[in-house]
Scaffold this motif. Structure first.
Motif, mmCIF file in Angstrom:
data_model
loop_
_atom_site.group_PDB
_atom_site.id
_atom_site.type_symbol
_atom_site.label_atom_id
_atom_site.label_comp_id
_atom_site.label_asym_id
_atom_site.label_seq_id
_atom_site.Cartn_x
_atom_site.Cartn_y
_atom_site.Cartn_z
ATOM 1 N N SER A 21 3.557 9.367 -6.001
ATOM 2 C CA SER A 21 3.262 8.023 -5.397
ATOM 3 C C SER A 21 2.544 8.175 -4.064
ATOM 4 O O SER A 21 2.392 9.075 -3.370
ATOM 5 C CB SER A 21 4.405 7.262 -5.263
ATOM 6 O OG SER A 21 5.169 7.812 -4.090
ATOM 7 N N ALA A 22 1.690 7.189 -3.613
ATOM 8 C CA ALA A 22 1.099 6.917 -2.369
ATOM 9 C C ALA A 22 2.155 7.363 -1.364
ATOM 10 O O ALA A 22 1.657 8.158 -0.258
ATOM 11 C CB ALA A 22 0.531 5.769 -2.053
ATOM 12 N N GLY A 23 3.286 6.814 -1.385
ATOM 13 C CA GLY A 23 4.531 6.961 -0.472
ATOM 14 C C GLY A 23 4.726 8.459 -0.373
ATOM 15 O O GLY A 23 4.987 8.839 0.836
ATOM 16 N N ASN A 36 5.524 2.113 4.226
ATOM 17 C CA ASN A 36 4.441 1.193 4.632
ATOM 18 C C ASN A 36 3.129 1.795 5.003
ATOM 19 O O ASN A 36 2.580 1.732 5.841
ATOM 20 C CB ASN A 36 4.841 0.799 5.915
ATOM 21 C CG ASN A 36 6.225 -0.243 5.847
ATOM 22 O OD1 ASN A 36 6.412 -1.168 4.930
ATOM 23 N ND2 ASN A 36 7.037 0.000 6.628
ATOM 24 N N CYS A 37 2.843 2.733 3.929
ATOM 25 C CA CYS A 37 1.484 3.644 3.975
ATOM 26 C C CYS A 37 0.092 2.686 3.894
ATOM 27 O O CYS A 37 -0.945 3.197 4.009
ATOM 28 C CB CYS A 37 1.531 4.829 3.010
ATOM 29 S SG CYS A 37 1.621 4.301 1.228
ATOM 30 N N GLY A 38 0.324 1.468 3.196
ATOM 31 C CA GLY A 38 -0.621 0.726 3.207
ATOM 32 C C GLY A 38 -1.904 1.268 2.309
ATOM 33 O O GLY A 38 -1.535 1.719 1.271
ATOM 34 N N THR A 39 -3.016 1.035 2.659
ATOM 35 C CA THR A 39 -4.118 1.795 2.058
ATOM 36 C C THR A 39 -4.464 3.061 2.466
ATOM 37 O O THR A 39 -5.619 3.478 2.094
ATOM 38 C CB THR A 39 -5.380 0.647 1.926
ATOM 39 O OG1 THR A 39 -5.534 0.589 3.489
ATOM 40 C CG2 THR A 39 -5.161 -0.537 1.601
ATOM 41 N N ALA A 40 -4.000 3.603 3.351
ATOM 42 C CA ALA A 40 -4.177 5.051 4.038
ATOM 43 C C ALA A 40 -4.457 6.099 2.714
ATOM 44 O O ALA A 40 -5.402 6.758 2.794
ATOM 45 C CB ALA A 40 -3.253 5.440 4.734
ATOM 46 N N VAL A 41 -3.516 6.188 1.933
ATOM 47 C CA VAL A 41 -3.580 7.193 0.950
ATOM 48 C C VAL A 41 -4.868 6.923 -0.105
ATOM 49 O O VAL A 41 -5.557 7.760 -0.500
ATOM 50 C CB VAL A 41 -2.352 7.505 0.235
ATOM 51 C CG1 VAL A 41 -2.400 7.941 -1.110
ATOM 52 C CG2 VAL A 41 -1.215 7.844 0.980
#
Length: 80
Positions: A21-23, A36-41
């Motif tokens: 997952s992005a997280g 709360n990684c938002g769109t960074a990944v």
């Protein structure tokens, strides 16, 4: 390639076919809570794709698994 792009690529490539997952990617690469990684990944994945396969960024090594995250995949016809 930036440090985060390279670290993300290495992380995924070290676990081929695993879906993260992005997280999970954010926690591993950024070393912070991925909640709360938002769109960074997504941004870093996009940059990696553009750099590895500039003519066809969606046909490269990193696949999006809808609803789950990202995985590293060696395209067919290329030896591992």
């Amino acid at each position: 390639m930036t440090h985060r792009e390279f670290a993300t690529l290495v992380y995924l490539a070290n676990h081929p076919s695993w879906v993260f997952s992005a997280g999970q990617i954010y926690e591993e690469v950024w070393g912070e809570d991925g909640e709360n990684c938002g769109t960074a990944v997504a941004s870093v994945i996009g940059q990696i794709r553009r750099k590895l396969t500039p003519d066809m960024p969606k046909a490269g090594y990193i696949r999006t698994v809808l609803g789950s995250g990202y995985k590293f995949e060696v395209p067919q016809g290329i030896a591992e």
